[in-house]
Design an enzyme around this catalytic site. Structure first.
Site, PDB file in Angstrom:
ATOM      1  N   ASP A  53       0.862  -1.179   0.000  1.00 15.79           N
ATOM      2  CA  ASP A  53       0.000   0.000   0.000  1.00 15.79           C
ATOM      3  C   ASP A  53       0.906   1.240   0.000  1.00 15.79           C
ATOM      4  O   ASP A  53       2.127   1.140   0.125  1.00 15.79           O
ATOM      5  CB  ASP A  53      -0.994  -0.012   1.166  1.00 15.79           C
ATOM      6  CG  ASP A  53      -2.227   0.830   0.839  1.00 15.79           C
ATOM      7  OD1 ASP A  53      -2.165   1.665  -0.096  1.00 15.79           O
ATOM      8  OD2 ASP A  53      -3.261   0.682   1.509  1.00 15.79           O
TER       9      ASP A  53
HETATM   10  C1  BGC Z   1      -5.067   3.288   0.023  1.00 21.79           C
HETATM   11  C2  BGC Z   1      -5.308   2.268  -1.081  1.00 21.79           C
HETATM   12  C3  BGC Z   1      -5.180   2.913  -2.436  1.00 21.79           C
HETATM   13  C4  BGC Z   1      -3.842   3.604  -2.536  1.00 21.79           C
HETATM   14  C5  BGC Z   1      -3.613   4.271  -3.873  1.00 21.79           C
HETATM   15  C6  BGC Z   1      -3.805   4.086  -0.208  1.00 21.79           C
HETATM   16  O1  BGC Z   1      -3.691   5.146   0.690  1.00 21.79           O
HETATM   17  O2  BGC Z   1      -5.019   2.618   1.254  1.00 21.79           O
HETATM   18  O3  BGC Z   1      -6.576   1.682  -0.926  1.00 21.79           O
HETATM   19  O4  BGC Z   1      -5.342   1.958  -3.436  1.00 21.79           O
HETATM   20  O5  BGC Z   1      -3.736   4.588  -1.531  1.00 21.79           O
HETATM   21  O6  BGC Z   1      -4.435   5.348  -4.052  1.00 21.79           O
END
Ligand code: BGC
Length: 726
Positions: A248
């Site tokens: 993530d």
């Molecule tokens: C979130 C994810 C997301 C990623 C990209 C993160 O902060 O937890 O769910 O896919 O950002 O935007």
């Protein structure tokens, strides 16, 4: 490939410095691409700019490896569909699949190969803001929604040219964050992990999801980004999944903050060991993996494996053969917001609406008997909030707001007036008085209240499930006028509705319905469509009563309404949630009759068919969601008092009846045994068929003949359902 080129493939960079979209990159960034230092970009979009960027990668870098372009296309790209918790309320996985397919048609025409969806975290604590992004509290419903979306994005269970690669996220227990505080530790039993949080991921892996995303949080002290047991042993070795694991946002670097890595090279090593293939944005692999490998060259093999997995995905998407296939500018213009996409958005939005209360059959409204309606509340005109938190390329000005939808549907004889009330977050509440004046002059009030879009979503946890103060005060004052009030809730989580639930005669839960929100709400208000959505998560009576999921274990002292008895309940609240899982009313009524089952006993590999006739006796054409629940009453482990094991949304014309048959095998009754294995125990299984977890209409039981080992989580398996006219 040089070591730098290999590491480059593991690097995912953001188009913009923040999370804003930006496909036009500066010279330094383009030079990075030429040097082979980037494998993927996220938060970029557009057939033309991404096509130019792709050309730099394939024509100007030494190896000519194409880039992967990614975005959070979660509930639509330009045509925005209902937020996932709303879509789950439709209990129609086929609709979720259709929405994902349309999003894919739009996004792949706009240069994207990869979406960070579906989000399939089970959420039982509504304080957690990300409950809006998933399918709610139940692993069976969650698994069906997960599989449907993967199929929609990828167009089948293997990646192919034209697929939008799906990401099952956030593996594996992100939704179990303690206290509902986003990013917090999950401290859950191995059984709860296996039976509740992991099944949708197992189902998504089986459905061929091309990628997984590791969750930010830790489970019992092991940050998921460094969790070899979960990411390598369970997912890859035990489940046999071979896709691309992405971290993530910055989560490899966060291993330092977790306190499990002393420096970034150590963090890179931990993540690589856990088979995290791609580093989203953090730059840890880019800057520090080389050092880590220099210290221990054995890791070169792990790096090669990660590179290979990334290249395999690029190959499966057809990027080596036809790197420009996703950059068709004419197709992009045709696909975005196509008329049939909008139509589908409206159809799916109205399927997602849940009728929570309808005293005296106030709904549907009889427009011929009303002279004026006051539509009150800021959310009635807040197009941005209708789009929800992941709006991709959705535009507020393209939304049919709730006020616009009601105005368009009302006959010329019916006057629609509007007053905002107040923004729900700012005191003092100065505009309420004006809204009350407008309400007093109307025959009926449609009160649109709930939460602004940015009160739910990532990092938007709340300590309270109450309506925000401004909304609660507005509701109190409007209800005190004595006018008939229809409450239209627009929010991202189950709320503790308190007095509103007691006093308002009619309540519709509409969540955030996307681009066609207003038309969908109007369809339901005026009776063009009978609501048939069902709650995918319970509404507790108070914040302190959360979680209040139906599928709790039997205890030694089951909850009893009699307060003189000491049982598992709060002393100051009724034992039931305000609105239970699976609940939702209709404009019609349904009779369940003629329960039958094919056998009373099943051996390993055999099936039991359970059939029931559902008849629409309420005189209004409407869908009904037929639900099958089970219980294993005596086992070596205390089992939940009720578990969903099948459902089907069926269409029934007035007076029509259909026969619904659920077909079950022993595998669907496995549980995580004391020895840490899937086990199916011989003995009785009780079942119920009904209209919600608290409205069970018919019941029976059968026996499983033989104790034997299981191989998969029971809730990940689909129950075969056959519907016939009779
Ligand atoms: C979130 C994810 C997301 C990623 C990209 C993160 O902060 O937890 O769910 O896919 O950002 O935007």
């Amino acid at each position: 490939m040089t070591l730098d080129e290999k590491i480059g493939q593991l690097v995912q960079r953001a188009g913009g410095r923040s999370k804003a979209l930006n496909s036009r990159l500066d010279d330094a960034e383009l030079e990075r691409v030429r040097q082979g230092g980037v494998g993927s970009y996220l938060h970029v979009a557009g057939a033309e700019p991404l096509g130019r960027l792709q050309k730099v990668a394939i024509e100007e870098s030494r190896l000519g490896i194409p880039l992967l372009f990614a975005m959070d296309v979660v509930h639509g790209y330009r045509t925005i569909f209902p937020v996932p918790i709303a879509m789950a309320s439709s209990w129609a996985p086929e609709s979720a699949e259709r929405a994902a397919r349309i999003a894919t048609e739009e996004a792949t025409a706009a240069g994207l190969h990869w979406t960070f969806a579906p989000m399939i975290d089970i959420a039982r604590d509504a304080r957690w803001g990300r409950i809006v992004e998933g399918a709610g509290e139940d692993p069976y419903l969650g698994s069906r929604m997960a599989v449907a979306q993967v199929a929609g994005y990828q167009g089948g269970n293997v990646l192919r040219p034209g697929s939008l690669m799906a990401t099952a996220k956030h593996f594996g227990a992100y939704g179990a964050a303690i206290g509902g505080r986003d990013y917090n530790t999950a401290d859950i039993s191995e059984r709860t992990l296996q039976e509740v949080y992991l099944p949708p991921f197992y189902a998504a892996a089986r459905a061929g999801a091309g990628s997984f995303m590791a969750a930010f949080n830790d489970i019992g002290g092991v940050p998921t980004t460094a969790n070899r047991d979960l990411l390598r042993a369970t997912l890859r070795e035990r489940w046999g999944w071979q896709g691309l694991m992405v971290s993530d946002w910055g989560s490899i670097g966060e291993l330092l903050a977790h306190g499990v890595a002393a420096d970034r090279a150590a963090a890179a090593t931990l993540a690589l060991d856990a088979a995290v293939d791609m580093d989203m944005v953090g730059g840890v692999y880019a800057d520090d993996l080389k050092d880590a490998i220099a210290k221990d060259p054995v890791r070169l093999k792990l790096l090669d494996e990660a590179v290979l997995r990334i290249l395999r995905v690029k190959d499966a998407l057809g990027l080596f053969d036809q790197p420009m296939a996703y950059h068709d500018i004419e197709r992009e213009a045709r696909e975005l917001l196509a008329a049939e996409h909008r139509e589908a958005a409206r159809a799916i939005a109205r399927q997602s609406i849940v009728l929570l209360k309808n005293d005296g059959k106030l709904l549907p409204l009889d427009a011929s008997k009303l002279r004026s309606i006051a539509v009150i509340g800021p959310l009635a005109t807040d197009g941005l909030s209708s789009l929800g938190s992941w709006r991709a390329q959705g535009k507020a000005e393209e939304v049919v707001t709730i006020l616009q939808g009601i105005t368009a549907a009302a006959p010329a004889t019916l006057k629609i007036v509007h007053a905002i009330g107040d923004d729900e977050r700012k005191e003092p509440f100065n505009n309420i008085e004006a809204a009350i004046k407008v309400a007093r002059r109307a025959d009926l009030v449609v009160l649109v209240i709930g939460e602004n879009f940015d009160l739910s979503g990532e990092a938007r946890s709340r300590s309270s499930l109450d309506l925000p103060p401004g909304q609660a005060e507005l509701a109190r004052r409007v209800l005190a006028t004595g006018k008939p009030v229809v409450v239209v809730l627009a929010n991202g989580r189950p709320l503790a509705l308190g007095a509103v639930a007691e006093q308002a005669p009619a309540i519709l839960e509409t969540w955030m319905l996307g681009i066609e929100a207003g038309n969908a709400v109007a369809d339901v208000l005026f009776g063009a469509y009978s609501p048939a959505g069902r709650l995918p998560a319970a509404f507790p009576r108070a914040t302190g009563a959360s979680p209040s999921h139906y599928s709790a274990n039997a205890t030694g002292r089951p909850a009893d309404p009699d307060l003189a008895k000491d049982t598992v309940r709060y002393h100051d609240l009724p034992i039931t949630p305000l609105y239970p899982f699976g609940f939702g009313l209709s404009y019609s009524e349904f009779k369940y009759t003629d329960l039958a089952q094919s056998t009373g006993k099943i051996g390993a590999g055999e099936r039991v068919d359970i059939s029931i006739t559902v008849e629409n006796v309420g005189g209004v054409a409407s869908d009904e969601v037929v639900q099958l629940y089970i219980r294993d009453p005596v086992a070596s482990i205390a089992r939940p008092v009720l578990e969903l094991r099948g459902f089907k949304r069926i269409e029934l014309g007035a007076g029509q009846k259909k026969r619904v048959t659920f077909s079950l095998t022993p595998d669907q009754f496995s549980f995580w045994s004391a020895r840490g294995q899937w086990l199916i125990e011989a003995g009785r299984i009780d079942f119920w068929i009904g209209a919600s977890s608290a409205d069970l209409r018919a019941s029976g039981s059968f026996e499983i003949l033989k104790t034997h080992a299981g191989t998969v989580p029971a809730t990940a398996l689909p129950t075969r359902v056959i519907v016939s006219n009779n």
